[in-house]
Design a protein around this motif. Structure first.
Motif, mmCIF file in Angstrom:
data_model
loop_
_atom_site.group_PDB
_atom_site.id
_atom_site.type_symbol
_atom_site.label_atom_id
_atom_site.label_comp_id
_atom_site.label_asym_id
_atom_site.label_seq_id
_atom_site.Cartn_x
_atom_site.Cartn_y
_atom_site.Cartn_z
ATOM 1 N N TYR A 242 0.833 -1.207 0.000
ATOM 2 C CA TYR A 242 0.000 0.000 0.000
ATOM 3 C C TYR A 242 0.867 1.256 0.000
ATOM 4 O O TYR A 242 0.609 2.192 -0.760
ATOM 5 N N GLU A 243 1.887 1.277 0.862
ATOM 6 C CA GLU A 243 2.765 2.447 0.935
ATOM 7 C C GLU A 243 3.508 2.662 -0.381
ATOM 8 O O GLU A 243 3.667 3.802 -0.833
ATOM 9 N N ASN A 244 3.963 1.598 -1.013
ATOM 10 C CA ASN A 244 4.666 1.733 -2.287
ATOM 11 C C ASN A 244 3.728 2.168 -3.413
ATOM 12 O O ASN A 244 4.121 2.962 -4.273
ATOM 13 N N ILE A 245 2.511 1.680 -3.413
ATOM 14 C CA ILE A 245 1.536 2.108 -4.418
ATOM 15 C C ILE A 245 1.226 3.587 -4.251
ATOM 16 O O ILE A 245 1.163 4.326 -5.236
ATOM 17 N N ARG A 246 1.043 4.050 -2.999
ATOM 18 C CA ARG A 246 0.793 5.477 -2.764
ATOM 19 C C ARG A 246 1.973 6.322 -3.227
ATOM 20 O O ARG A 246 1.788 7.398 -3.786
ATOM 21 N N ALA A 247 3.184 5.836 -3.000
ATOM 22 C CA ALA A 247 4.374 6.600 -3.391
ATOM 23 C C ALA A 247 4.485 6.702 -4.910
ATOM 24 O O ALA A 247 4.808 7.767 -5.441
ATOM 25 N N VAL A 248 4.206 5.632 -5.613
ATOM 26 C CA VAL A 248 4.331 5.641 -7.073
ATOM 27 C C VAL A 248 3.167 6.383 -7.716
ATOM 28 O O VAL A 248 3.356 7.208 -8.611
ATOM 29 N N GLU A 249 1.961 6.120 -7.262
ATOM 30 C CA GLU A 249 0.769 6.682 -7.897
ATOM 31 C C GLU A 249 0.570 8.165 -7.572
ATOM 32 O O GLU A 249 0.280 8.961 -8.451
ATOM 33 N N TYR A 250 0.689 8.522 -6.291
ATOM 34 C CA TYR A 250 0.357 9.880 -5.870
ATOM 35 C C TYR A 250 1.571 10.708 -5.453
ATOM 36 O O TYR A 250 1.445 11.902 -5.211
ATOM 37 N N GLY A 251 2.706 10.089 -5.284
ATOM 38 C CA GLY A 251 3.911 10.809 -4.923
ATOM 39 C C GLY A 251 3.988 11.232 -3.468
ATOM 40 O O GLY A 251 4.794 12.071 -3.109
ATOM 41 N N ASP A 252 3.149 10.663 -2.605
ATOM 42 C CA ASP A 252 3.231 11.004 -1.189
ATOM 43 C C ASP A 252 3.797 9.835 -0.379
ATOM 44 O O ASP A 252 3.875 8.719 -0.851
ATOM 45 N N THR A 253 4.206 10.150 0.823
ATOM 46 C CA THR A 253 4.834 9.123 1.670
ATOM 47 C C THR A 253 3.951 8.788 2.860
ATOM 48 O O THR A 253 4.425 8.643 3.978
ATOM 49 N N ARG A 254 2.684 8.676 2.622
ATOM 50 C CA ARG A 254 1.740 8.364 3.689
ATOM 51 C C ARG A 254 1.906 6.926 4.157
ATOM 52 O O ARG A 254 2.067 6.008 3.355
ATOM 53 N N ARG A 255 1.860 6.740 5.468
ATOM 54 C CA ARG A 255 1.975 5.412 6.056
ATOM 55 C C ARG A 255 0.641 4.669 5.944
ATOM 56 O O ARG A 255 -0.417 5.284 5.827
ATOM 57 N N ALA A 256 0.689 3.353 5.971
ATOM 58 C CA ALA A 256 -0.537 2.555 5.888
ATOM 59 C C ALA A 256 -1.364 2.695 7.157
ATOM 60 O O ALA A 256 -2.588 2.802 7.102
#
Length: 61
Positions: A29-43
């Motif tokens: 989930y964290e890696n998908i958020r980083a690639v898709e949206y460019g943020d570093t939000r934690r799960a």
């Protein structure tokens, strides 16, 4: 005695599979958020009076 050790090993393996499976989903989930949206939000995070659990926000007062 032998039967209880067998039950322990089976319970341990099942518990490890569930825990490591959940951790794998969190990392993915964290890696998908980083690639898709460019943020570093934690799960899973607790910030500003809110609990973030994947895409859900739970407010507590």
């Amino acid at each position: 005695m032998k039967n209880s050790i067998r039950k322990f090993y089976i319970s341990f393996i099942v518990t490890c599979c569930i825990v490591f499976g959940f951790l794998s989903v969190c990392i993915a989930y964290e890696n998908i958020r980083a690639v898709e949206y460019g943020d570093t939000r934690r799960a899973i995070a607790v910030e500003d009076g809110k609990i973030y659990f994947f895409d859900y926000e739970i407010e507590f007062k």
